[in-house]
Design a protein around this motif. Structure first.
Motif, PDB file in Angstrom:
ATOM      1  N   ASN A 160       0.813  -1.213   0.000  1.00 31.48           N
ATOM      2  CA  ASN A 160       0.000   0.000   0.000  1.00 31.48           C
ATOM      3  C   ASN A 160       0.846   1.262   0.000  1.00 31.48           C
ATOM      4  OD1 ASN A 160      -2.962  -0.637   0.173  1.00 31.48           O
ATOM      5  ND2 ASN A 160      -2.231  -1.930   1.840  1.00 31.48           N
ATOM      6  N   SER A 161       2.012   1.198   0.642  1.00 30.98           N
ATOM      7  CA  SER A 161       2.812   2.411   0.800  1.00 30.98           C
ATOM      8  C   SER A 161       4.049   2.445  -0.082  1.00 30.98           C
ATOM      9  CB  SER A 161       3.230   2.575   2.264  1.00 30.98           C
ATOM     10  OG  SER A 161       3.970   1.449   2.709  1.00 30.98           O
ATOM     11  N   LYS A 162       4.563   1.279  -0.517  1.00 28.72           N
ATOM     12  CA  LYS A 162       5.753   1.290  -1.370  1.00 28.72           C
ATOM     13  C   LYS A 162       5.803   0.029  -2.215  1.00 28.72           C
ATOM     14  CE  LYS A 162       8.904  -0.774   2.060  1.00 28.72           C
ATOM     15  NZ  LYS A 162       7.842  -1.072   3.026  1.00 28.72           N
ATOM     16  N   THR A 163       6.558   0.123  -3.299  1.00 33.15           N
ATOM     17  CA  THR A 163       6.751  -0.999  -4.213  1.00 33.15           C
ATOM     18  C   THR A 163       8.233  -1.238  -4.405  1.00 33.15           C
ATOM     19  OG1 THR A 163       4.686  -0.546  -5.395  1.00 33.15           O
ATOM     20  CG2 THR A 163       6.342  -1.851  -6.549  1.00 33.15           C
ATOM     21  N   ASP A 164       8.656  -2.497  -4.290  1.00 33.76           N
ATOM     22  CA  ASP A 164      10.038  -2.889  -4.552  1.00 33.76           C
ATOM     23  C   ASP A 164      10.070  -3.874  -5.700  1.00 33.76           C
ATOM     24  OD1 ASP A 164      11.837  -1.577  -2.693  1.00 33.76           O
ATOM     25  OD2 ASP A 164      10.796  -2.673  -1.102  1.00 33.76           O
ATOM     26  N   VAL A 165      10.975  -3.639  -6.644  1.00 37.64           N
ATOM     27  CA  VAL A 165      11.203  -4.555  -7.756  1.00 37.64           C
ATOM     28  C   VAL A 165      12.664  -4.966  -7.725  1.00 37.64           C
ATOM     29  CG1 VAL A 165      11.226  -4.815 -10.266  1.00 37.64           C
ATOM     30  CG2 VAL A 165       9.407  -3.502  -9.164  1.00 37.64           C
ATOM     31  N   ALA A 166      12.928  -6.257  -7.844  1.00 40.94           N
ATOM     32  CA  ALA A 166      14.299  -6.760  -7.881  1.00 40.94           C
ATOM     33  C   ALA A 166      14.436  -7.752  -9.024  1.00 40.94           C
ATOM     34  CB  ALA A 166      14.674  -7.422  -6.557  1.00 40.94           C
ATOM     35  N   VAL A 167      15.548  -7.676  -9.728  1.00 41.65           N
ATOM     36  CA  VAL A 167      15.883  -8.638 -10.772  1.00 41.65           C
ATOM     37  C   VAL A 167      16.952  -9.560 -10.199  1.00 41.65           C
ATOM     38  CG1 VAL A 167      16.741  -8.975 -13.110  1.00 41.65           C
ATOM     39  CG2 VAL A 167      15.377  -6.954 -12.569  1.00 41.65           C
ATOM     40  N   LEU A 168      16.673 -10.864 -10.198  1.00 39.48           N
ATOM     41  CA  LEU A 168      17.576 -11.843  -9.604  1.00 39.48           C
ATOM     42  C   LEU A 168      18.257 -12.683 -10.678  1.00 39.48           C
ATOM     43  CD1 LEU A 168      15.294 -13.294  -6.771  1.00 39.48           C
ATOM     44  CD2 LEU A 168      16.630 -11.185  -6.765  1.00 39.48           C
ATOM     45  N   GLY A 169      19.512 -13.033 -10.401  1.00 41.95           N
ATOM     46  CA  GLY A 169      20.161 -14.046 -11.205  1.00 41.95           C
ATOM     47  C   GLY A 169      19.741 -15.417 -10.738  1.00 41.95           C
ATOM     48  N   ALA A 170      20.018 -16.424 -11.536  1.00 40.94           N
ATOM     49  CA  ALA A 170      19.673 -17.794 -11.159  1.00 40.94           C
ATOM     50  C   ALA A 170      20.416 -18.238  -9.903  1.00 40.94           C
ATOM     51  CB  ALA A 170      19.991 -18.747 -12.310  1.00 40.94           C
ATOM     52  N   ASP A 171      21.510 -17.526  -9.582  1.00 41.54           N
ATOM     53  CA  ASP A 171      22.286 -17.859  -8.392  1.00 41.54           C
ATOM     54  C   ASP A 171      21.837 -17.090  -7.163  1.00 41.54           C
ATOM     55  OD1 ASP A 171      23.071 -15.334  -9.103  1.00 41.54           O
ATOM     56  OD2 ASP A 171      25.237 -15.762  -9.122  1.00 41.54           O
ATOM     57  N   GLY A 172      20.724 -16.337  -7.255  1.00 39.16           N
ATOM     58  CA  GLY A 172      20.200 -15.582  -6.124  1.00 39.16           C
ATOM     59  C   GLY A 172      20.778 -14.192  -5.977  1.00 39.16           C
ATOM     60  N   ALA A 173      21.699 -13.799  -6.856  1.00 44.07           N
ATOM     61  CA  ALA A 173      22.271 -12.451  -6.788  1.00 44.07           C
ATOM     62  C   ALA A 173      21.227 -11.421  -7.211  1.00 44.07           C
ATOM     63  CB  ALA A 173      23.483 -12.361  -7.693  1.00 44.07           C
ATOM     64  N   VAL A 174      21.195 -10.287  -6.523  1.00 46.97           N
ATOM     65  CA  VAL A 174      20.317  -9.179  -6.903  1.00 46.97           C
ATOM     66  C   VAL A 174      21.060  -8.342  -7.935  1.00 46.97           C
ATOM     67  CG1 VAL A 174      19.054  -7.151  -6.116  1.00 46.97           C
ATOM     68  CG2 VAL A 174      19.155  -9.186  -4.674  1.00 46.97           C
ATOM     69  N   LEU A 175      20.599  -8.392  -9.176  1.00 47.47           N
ATOM     70  CA  LEU A 175      21.276  -7.733 -10.291  1.00 47.47           C
ATOM     71  C   LEU A 175      20.792  -6.310 -10.506  1.00 47.47           C
ATOM     72  CD1 LEU A 175      21.091 -10.727 -12.801  1.00 47.47           C
ATOM     73  CD2 LEU A 175      22.901 -10.204 -11.149  1.00 47.47           C
ATOM     74  N   GLY A 176      19.576  -6.036 -10.098  1.00 46.43           N
ATOM     75  CA  GLY A 176      19.007  -4.700 -10.258  1.00 46.43           C
ATOM     76  C   GLY A 176      17.829  -4.536  -9.323  1.00 46.43           C
ATOM     77  N   ALA A 177      17.573  -3.307  -8.904  1.00 45.89           N
ATOM     78  CA  ALA A 177      16.469  -3.066  -7.973  1.00 45.89           C
ATOM     79  C   ALA A 177      15.963  -1.639  -8.133  1.00 45.89           C
ATOM     80  CB  ALA A 177      16.921  -3.304  -6.534  1.00 45.89           C
ATOM     81  N   ALA A 178      14.695  -1.443  -7.795  1.00 45.75           N
ATOM     82  CA  ALA A 178      14.087  -0.119  -7.832  1.00 45.75           C
ATOM     83  C   ALA A 178      12.965  -0.075  -6.813  1.00 45.75           C
ATOM     84  CB  ALA A 178      13.556   0.198  -9.223  1.00 45.75           C
ATOM     85  N   ARG A 179      12.740   1.112  -6.273  1.00 49.70           N
ATOM     86  CA  ARG A 179      11.662   1.304  -5.294  1.00 49.70           C
ATOM     87  C   ARG A 179      10.819   2.499  -5.691  1.00 49.70           C
ATOM     88  NH1 ARG A 179      12.289   1.287   1.223  1.00 49.70           N
ATOM     89  NH2 ARG A 179      12.140  -0.945   0.746  1.00 49.70           N
ATOM     90  N   GLY A 180       9.504   2.362  -5.501  1.00 50.92           N
ATOM     91  CA  GLY A 180       8.591   3.456  -5.807  1.00 50.92           C
ATOM     92  C   GLY A 180       7.438   3.496  -4.838  1.00 50.92           C
ATOM     93  N   GLY A 181       6.365   4.180  -5.225  1.00 52.91           N
ATOM     94  CA  GLY A 181       5.229   4.391  -4.340  1.00 52.91           C
ATOM     95  C   GLY A 181       4.323   3.178  -4.240  1.00 52.91           C
ATOM     96  N   GLY A 182       3.209   3.359  -3.561  1.00 52.51           N
ATOM     97  CA  GLY A 182       2.293   2.268  -3.270  1.00 52.51           C
ATOM     98  C   GLY A 182       1.522   1.795  -4.496  1.00 52.51           C
ATOM     99  N   PHE A 183       0.963   0.596  -4.355  1.00 49.06           N
ATOM    100  CA  PHE A 183       0.206  -0.052  -5.433  1.00 49.06           C
ATOM    101  C   PHE A 183      -1.243  -0.124  -4.983  1.00 49.06           C
ATOM    102  CE2 PHE A 183      -1.371  -3.987  -7.499  1.00 49.06           C
ATOM    103  CZ  PHE A 183      -1.115  -3.667  -8.833  1.00 49.06           C
ATOM    104  N   ARG A 184      -2.115   0.680  -5.612  1.00 47.51           N
ATOM    105  CA  ARG A 184      -3.500   0.786  -5.135  1.00 47.51           C
ATOM    106  C   ARG A 184      -4.495   0.725  -6.285  1.00 47.51           C
ATOM    107  NH1 ARG A 184      -3.294   5.094  -0.094  1.00 47.51           N
ATOM    108  NH2 ARG A 184      -1.581   4.064   1.023  1.00 47.51           N
ATOM    109  N   PRO A 185      -4.717  -0.488  -6.806  1.00 45.86           N
ATOM    110  CA  PRO A 185      -5.697  -0.630  -7.889  1.00 45.86           C
ATOM    111  C   PRO A 185      -7.080  -0.075  -7.564  1.00 45.86           C
ATOM    112  CG  PRO A 185      -4.421  -2.631  -7.649  1.00 45.86           C
ATOM    113  CD  PRO A 185      -4.055  -1.755  -6.490  1.00 45.86           C
ATOM    114  N   PRO A 186      -7.595  -0.211  -6.321  1.00 43.47           N
ATOM    115  CA  PRO A 186      -8.934   0.318  -6.074  1.00 43.47           C
ATOM    116  C   PRO A 186      -9.038   1.821  -6.307  1.00 43.47           C
ATOM    117  CG  PRO A 186      -8.288  -1.189  -4.320  1.00 43.47           C
ATOM    118  CD  PRO A 186      -7.064  -0.936  -5.142  1.00 43.47           C
TER     119      PRO A 186
END
Length: 326
Positions: A5-31
Motif C-alpha cells: 500500500n505504501s511502497k513498491t520494490d522490484v528486484a531482478v535476480l540471477g539464477a544464483d540468487g544475486a540481486v542484479l538490479g532493484a528499484a523502489r517506488g510508491g504504493g500499489f493501489r488498484p482500487p
C-alpha cells in the motif's frame, strides 16, 4: 516484485540468487486508480531494475520469450482470487517475463519467514497500513481473508489505528469520552495547541490526510506511558492479530502443531513493547505450539524466494538472496 500500500520494490535476480538490479517506488493501489493504470504505473520501476541488471525492457518485448524466466508478484489489494487472476493477466501482457504468478503480499511475508528447505507450512499476519493474514498447510491448502476493510470484518492496521486514536482524542477533548493524553499528544505532534485545531487542520487539508499514519507511533508511546485509552486500543489490535492467526491455524488443522506464525508489516516489525508483548502472551495462551517470528526484512525478499522456488534454484541461491537483504 512486492507492491504494498505504501511502497513498491522490484528486484531482478540471477539464477544464483544475486540481486542484479532493484528499484523502489510508491504504493500499489488498484482500487484507487483501476487495475490497468496501477499495473502501468509499475513500468518505470520494472524498466529501471531491468536497466540496472543490463536488460532492456524493449528487447524483452521484441524477443517475445523474454530474458526473464519468471515474475513473482506479491501485490497489496490482490485480496480475492479473481483479482489475482486479473492482475496476472495484466502483468503477463506487459511482456516482462516468460511466466507470471500473482499472490497477495501477505504470502511474501509468509515465505520470508519459512525455511528454504521446507516444509512451507505456517501462518503470516501483516499489520502495516492495513491488516491481513494468510497461511499454508502441509497438503497445499491455503487460508486467507478478504481483508477489504470493515465490510469483510477487519479491524486494525496503521490507518485504522490512526483514525481510532483521533476519534478517542476528540472525545477526550470535548468530554464525550474518557480522559486521555492522546488529546494533547496528537495535536502536539503537528505543532498544534489542541484537538480543535487538529480537527480543523485535517478537515481543511492544512495537515494532509496521508500524514495521519504519523500518529501511530504517538499512540504506542502514550500507551507505553500507561494511558488507559491508548492501551485499550493497542490491546484490541493485539487481539485482532492473534485472532486472525489462530483462525488460520484452525482452518489448516495446525493449531496443535509447532509451526511458524510470521509477524510483519510496519506496525508489528517495530516491536512496540506493549503490542509485541500482548501478541506473544495471547499466542502462548491460544496457540501454545505456534512459533512466533518477527520478520523485518523487506517483503520483496519473500517474493524473490517464491521466484527461486518456481525456477528450481539451488540451495546456495537462497542463502545468497537472504544475505543480500539481511
Amino acid at each position: 516484485m512486492d507492491a504494498g500500500n505504501s511502497k513498491t520494490d522490484v528486484a531482478v535476480l540471477g539464477a544464483d540468487g544475486a540481486v542484479l538490479g532493484a528499484a523502489r517506488g510508491g504504493g500499489f493501489r488498484p482500487p484507487a486508480v483501476g487495475a490497468d493504470r496501477a499495473v502501468a504505473g509499475l513500468a518505470e520501476l520494472v524498466e529501471a531494475a531491468l536497466a540496472q541488471a543490463g536488460l532492456a525492457q524493449r528487447g524483452l518485448a521484441q524477443a517475445g520469450a523474454g530474458r526473464v524466466r519468471h515474475l513473482s508478484a506479491c501485490l497489496a489489494n490482490a485480496d480475492l482470487p479473481v483479482e489475482e487472476e486479473r492482475l496476472a493477466a495484466l502483468l503477463s501482457a506487459r511482456g516482462w517475463a516468460d511466466t507470471v504468478t500473482v499472490a497477495n503480499d501477505t504470502f511474501a511475508l509468509l515465505r520470508a519467514g519459512l525455511p528454504d528447505g521446507g516444509p512451507h507450512t505456517g501462518v503470516a499476519v501483516v499489520c502495516g497500513a492495513g491488516i491481513n493474514c494468510s497461511g499454508l498447510g502441509p497438503d497445499g491448502r491455503t487460508a486467507r481473508f478478504p481483508a477489504i476493510g470493515r465490510i469483510s470484518g477487519d479491524w486494525g492496521g496503521g490507518g485504522h489505528l490512526a483514525e481510532e486514536a483521533l476519534w478517542w482524542a476528540a472525545r477526550a477533548e470535548d468530554g464525550r469520552g474518557a480522559p486521555s493524553a492522546l488529546a494533547d499528544r496528537l495535536p502536539a505532534h503537528f505543532g498544534l495547541p489542541g484537538m480543535p485545531e487538529l480537527i480543523e487542520a485535517l478537515h481543511l487539508g492544512d495537515v494532509p490526510a496521508e500524514r495521519r499514519h504519523e500518529l501511530v507511533p504517538v499512540l504506542f508511546a502514550v500507551a507505553a506511558e500507561g494511558d488507559e485509552v491508548a492501551r485499550a486500543l493497542v490491546a484490541r489490535q493485539a487481539e485482532e492479530i492473534v485472532l486472525m492467526a489462530t483462525v488460520a491455524l484452525r482452518r489448516l488443522d495446525l493449531l496443535d502443531e509447532p509451526v511458524p506464525v510470521v509477524l510483519g508489516g510496519g506496525v508489528l516489525a517495530a516491536r512496540h513493547p506493549v503490542l509485541h508483548e500482548a501478541v506473544l502472551a495471547l499466542l502462548a495462551e491460544r496457540a501454545p505450539k505456534a512459533v512466533p517470528e518477527v520478520v523485518t526484512a523487506p517483503p520483496v525478499l519473500g517474493a524473490g524466494l517464491l521466484a527461486l522456488d518456481e525456477t528450481g534454484a539451488p540451495d546456495t541461491a537462497y542463502a545468497r538472496l537472504r544475505a543480500h537483504y539481511a
